[in-house]
Write a protein that holds these residues in place. Structure first.
Motif, PDB file in Angstrom:
ATOM      1  N   VAL A   1      31.575 -55.992  -9.372  1.00 31.07           N
ATOM      2  CA  VAL A   1      30.691 -55.268  -8.448  1.00 31.07           C
ATOM      3  C   VAL A   1      30.694 -53.763  -8.683  1.00 31.07           C
ATOM      4  O   VAL A   1      29.844 -53.058  -8.135  1.00 31.07           O
ATOM      5  CB  VAL A   1      31.044 -55.572  -6.977  1.00 31.07           C
ATOM      6  N   THR A   2      31.635 -53.261  -9.495  1.00 41.70           N
ATOM      7  CA  THR A   2      31.659 -51.814  -9.765  1.00 41.70           C
ATOM      8  C   THR A   2      31.268 -51.464 -11.194  1.00 41.70           C
ATOM      9  O   THR A   2      31.029 -50.289 -11.484  1.00 41.70           O
ATOM     10  CB  THR A   2      33.062 -51.227  -9.502  1.00 41.70           C
ATOM     11  N   LEU A   3      31.178 -52.470 -12.075  1.00 42.35           N
ATOM     12  CA  LEU A   3      30.916 -52.153 -13.485  1.00 42.35           C
ATOM     13  C   LEU A   3      30.033 -53.163 -14.199  1.00 42.35           C
ATOM     14  O   LEU A   3      29.043 -52.805 -14.846  1.00 42.35           O
ATOM     15  CB  LEU A   3      32.256 -52.037 -14.232  1.00 42.35           C
ATOM     16  N   LEU A   4      30.366 -54.444 -14.113  1.00 41.56           N
ATOM     17  CA  LEU A   4      29.763 -55.432 -15.011  1.00 41.56           C
ATOM     18  C   LEU A   4      28.351 -55.845 -14.627  1.00 41.56           C
ATOM     19  O   LEU A   4      27.560 -56.216 -15.508  1.00 41.56           O
ATOM     20  CB  LEU A   4      30.660 -56.671 -15.106  1.00 41.56           C
ATOM     21  N   GLU A   5      28.024 -55.842 -13.343  1.00 39.86           N
ATOM     22  CA  GLU A   5      26.634 -56.102 -12.955  1.00 39.86           C
ATOM     23  C   GLU A   5      25.803 -54.893 -13.360  1.00 39.86           C
ATOM     24  O   GLU A   5      26.092 -53.757 -12.953  1.00 39.86           O
ATOM     25  CB  GLU A   5      26.528 -56.337 -11.453  1.00 39.86           C
ATOM     26  N   ARG A   6      24.785 -55.119 -14.147  1.00 36.55           N
ATOM     27  CA  ARG A   6      23.974 -54.009 -14.651  1.00 36.55           C
ATOM     28  C   ARG A   6      22.511 -54.277 -14.349  1.00 36.55           C
ATOM     29  O   ARG A   6      21.750 -54.748 -15.183  1.00 36.55           O
ATOM     30  CB  ARG A   6      24.218 -53.823 -16.150  1.00 36.55           C
ATOM     31  N   ARG A   7      22.143 -53.947 -13.117  1.00 34.71           N
ATOM     32  CA  ARG A   7      20.806 -54.247 -12.617  1.00 34.71           C
ATOM     33  C   ARG A   7      20.051 -52.996 -12.195  1.00 34.71           C
ATOM     34  O   ARG A   7      18.834 -52.984 -12.161  1.00 34.71           O
ATOM     35  CB  ARG A   7      20.909 -55.187 -11.408  1.00 34.71           C
ATOM     36  N   TYR A   8      20.806 -51.968 -11.842  1.00 39.75           N
ATOM     37  CA  TYR A   8      20.191 -50.789 -11.228  1.00 39.75           C
ATOM     38  C   TYR A   8      20.063 -49.646 -12.221  1.00 39.75           C
ATOM     39  O   TYR A   8      20.900 -49.470 -13.113  1.00 39.75           O
ATOM     40  CB  TYR A   8      21.014 -50.349 -10.008  1.00 39.75           C
ATOM     41  N   ALA A   9      19.039 -48.855 -12.046  1.00 41.61           N
ATOM     42  CA  ALA A   9      18.746 -47.775 -12.989  1.00 41.61           C
ATOM     43  C   ALA A   9      19.740 -46.638 -12.906  1.00 41.61           C
ATOM     44  O   ALA A   9      20.001 -45.960 -13.902  1.00 41.61           O
ATOM     45  CB  ALA A   9      17.325 -47.239 -12.735  1.00 41.61           C
ATOM     46  N   GLU A  10      20.335 -46.420 -11.729  1.00 40.94           N
ATOM     47  CA  GLU A  10      21.128 -45.220 -11.513  1.00 40.94           C
ATOM     48  C   GLU A  10      22.634 -45.425 -11.575  1.00 40.94           C
ATOM     49  O   GLU A  10      23.393 -44.454 -11.528  1.00 40.94           O
ATOM     50  CB  GLU A  10      20.753 -44.595 -10.164  1.00 40.94           C
TER      51      GLU A  10
ATOM     52  N   GLY B   1      27.245 -51.740 -11.847  1.00 41.19           N
ATOM     53  CA  GLY B   1      27.733 -52.450 -10.680  1.00 41.19           C
ATOM     54  C   GLY B   1      26.700 -52.482  -9.571  1.00 41.19           C
ATOM     55  O   GLY B   1      25.501 -52.287  -9.791  1.00 41.19           O
ATOM     56  N   LEU B   2      27.172 -52.728  -8.349  1.00 43.09           N
ATOM     57  CA  LEU B   2      26.279 -52.859  -7.195  1.00 43.09           C
ATOM     58  C   LEU B   2      26.357 -51.659  -6.261  1.00 43.09           C
ATOM     59  O   LEU B   2      25.617 -51.605  -5.282  1.00 43.09           O
ATOM     60  CB  LEU B   2      26.615 -54.146  -6.418  1.00 43.09           C
ATOM     61  N   ASN B   3      27.265 -50.725  -6.540  1.00 43.66           N
ATOM     62  CA  ASN B   3      27.417 -49.518  -5.712  1.00 43.66           C
ATOM     63  C   ASN B   3      27.564 -49.890  -4.235  1.00 43.66           C
ATOM     64  O   ASN B   3      26.840 -49.388  -3.366  1.00 43.66           O
ATOM     65  CB  ASN B   3      26.225 -48.570  -5.897  1.00 43.66           C
ATOM     66  N   LEU B   4      28.523 -50.774  -3.967  1.00 37.44           N
ATOM     67  CA  LEU B   4      28.747 -51.238  -2.601  1.00 37.44           C
ATOM     68  C   LEU B   4      29.454 -50.170  -1.774  1.00 37.44           C
ATOM     69  O   LEU B   4      30.067 -49.246  -2.304  1.00 37.44           O
ATOM     70  CB  LEU B   4      29.588 -52.521  -2.620  1.00 37.44           C
ATOM     71  N   SER B   5      29.394 -50.318  -0.474  1.00 36.40           N
ATOM     72  CA  SER B   5      30.021 -49.355   0.421  1.00 36.40           C
ATOM     73  C   SER B   5      31.540 -49.401   0.299  1.00 36.40           C
ATOM     74  O   SER B   5      32.121 -50.413  -0.123  1.00 36.40           O
ATOM     75  CB  SER B   5      29.606 -49.625   1.874  1.00 36.40           C
TER      76      SER B   5
END
Length: 405
Positions: free
Chosen positions: A139-148, A151-155
């Motif tokens: 959730v902090t590195l391997l998911e690569r979906r967002y442009a910016e 990860g998921l940049n969770l709270s």
């Protein structure tokens, strides 16, 4: 404090995590006009690739053994339902509890705990492997979906609960505790600590504790269900366990002659109900004693507040011992575990010897001399596999893949 039970919407308790007071995200983002930070985290987890893969990852039985046995995905959904029920009863933030339940198994390898055990052995010279730390890595590195960001940049609160839902990982001086006392903190947690302080020396929020105990409740009851339906356990055997024996006697007294599938379901659902009600009762007692006025009071309590009573703790330990001896160590389960262990071990060795056997995006940027980095890349690739894909990859690379179909 009155018992916080009820069916309607209730005001959030003072010790609940307040989404309006979230610490925020590592990469700042504009707030959503329609969702709280924790609702947004939940949605990102559900839409992630790692979450979808849980559909084809083992809980106890490998995917080919039947469509009605639980996978990591169905288990995760069941955990989230129990976590929300606990959170509602205790007036916690239901969205955060659900979010943590949905994310808790993202880091599991293919083939359940056998895959994790083999991966830990393979990675021992390179920093080890821990599925909880791997969830953080996803959730902090391997998911690569967002442009910016990666990860998921969770709270912050979601990451905190994900990492330490079972309790503090270090003491106040940073010395690792519990199972990490000898091995040190897992690689992913150490790496993330360089960027963000998740306060590893405190207890997590009550929502994280609710998700953790929901996991125990779900897999105790549902592994029993799967074991009975697979014919590896019998109803007669349940009489060896006081917790199940009491429930079985209650069901048979009320419904004499009940057909076996319904009998099994009654035992499973009553097991869940008893455990959930026990946790709620014990949590209410602890909360009355502690009288917390903030989530910080929960973090500094020095013990969990959402947990089993001492009596249920002893009963639940007996349940786990029974399942370990009679289901997880059943010869038919062990036979499959030995075969899938070889699959994971041989895949790791093959990719380490020749990273070119991995897809191009996984071998890109590797330095041949950096063995630890190569091992971590191989580990990430294998850990993300479903059971089915791991078998297909093994068949592509070897001519002795076990026949699990």
């Amino acid at each position: 404090m009155t018992a916080p039970l009820g069916y309607g919407a209730q005001p959030r308790a003072p010790y609940a995590t307040d989404p309006d007071k979230s610490v925020g995200r590592l990469v700042p983002e504009p707030e959503s006009p329609t969702r709280t930070p924790f609702q947004r985290d939940r949605d990102r987890i559900i839409h992630s690739t790692a979450f979808r893969r849980l559909k084809h990852k083992t809980q106890v039985f490998v995917y080919h053994e039947g469509d009605h046995f639980r996978t990591r995905l169905t288990h995760t959904i069941e955990v989230s339902q129990i976590a929300r029920s606990l959170a509602r009863a205790l007036r916690l933030d239901e969205d955060l509890a659900e979010c943590l339940a949905l994310a808790h198994d993202l880091g599991h390898t293919p083939f359940g705990h056998e895959g994790e055990d083999v991966m830990d052995v393979c990675m021992a010279p390179h920093g080890g492997f821990d599925h909880n730390a791997q969830s953080l890595r996803i959730v902090t590195l391997l998911e690569r979906r967002y442009a910016e960001f990666d990860g998921l940049n969770l709270s912050w609160e979601t990451l905190e609960g994900l990492v330490k839902h079972n309790g503090p990982l270090t003491d106040a001086d940073g010395t690792p505790l519990g199972k990490f006392a000898k091995t040190g903190l897992p690689f992913a947690i150490r790496q993330h600590a360089l960027k963000q302080d998740l306060r590893l020396d405190t207890w997590p929020s009550a929502e994280a504790q609710a998700a953790a105990i929901a996991d125990d409740i779900a897999y105790d009851a549902h592994d029993l269900d799967d074991g009975l339906r697979a014919g590896l356990l019998s109803l007669d055997q349940l009489c060896e366990v006081p917790f199940f024996a009491d429930i079985l006697a209650e069901v048979d007294a009320r419904y004499p002659g009940l057909e076996e599938p319904r009998r099994i379901h009654e035992i499973v659902r009553r097991s869940i109900t008893r455990m959930v009600e026990d946790v709620i009762g014990e949590a209410v007692r602890r909360l009355e004693r502690l009288a917390p006025q903030s989530v910080e009071d929960i973090r500094r309590a020095g013990e969990p507040v959402v947990t089993f009573s001492p009596a249920m703790t002893a009963r639940e330990k007996e349940v786990k011992s029974f399942l370990f001896a009679n289901l997880y160590r059943h010869e038919s389960v062990l036979a499959v575990r030995r075969e899938v262990a070889a699959v994971v071990r041989e895949l790791f060795a093959a990719y380490m010897e020749d990273p070119g056997k991995m897809p191009e995006e996984w071998r890109r940027g590797l330095d041949e001399a950096d063995v630890d980095r190569r091992a971590r890349r191989v580990c990430d690739f294998i850990a993300g596999m479903t059971d089915r894909f791991a078998i297909e990859e093994h068949a592509r690379l070897f001519d002795h893949t076990p026949d699990l179909g």
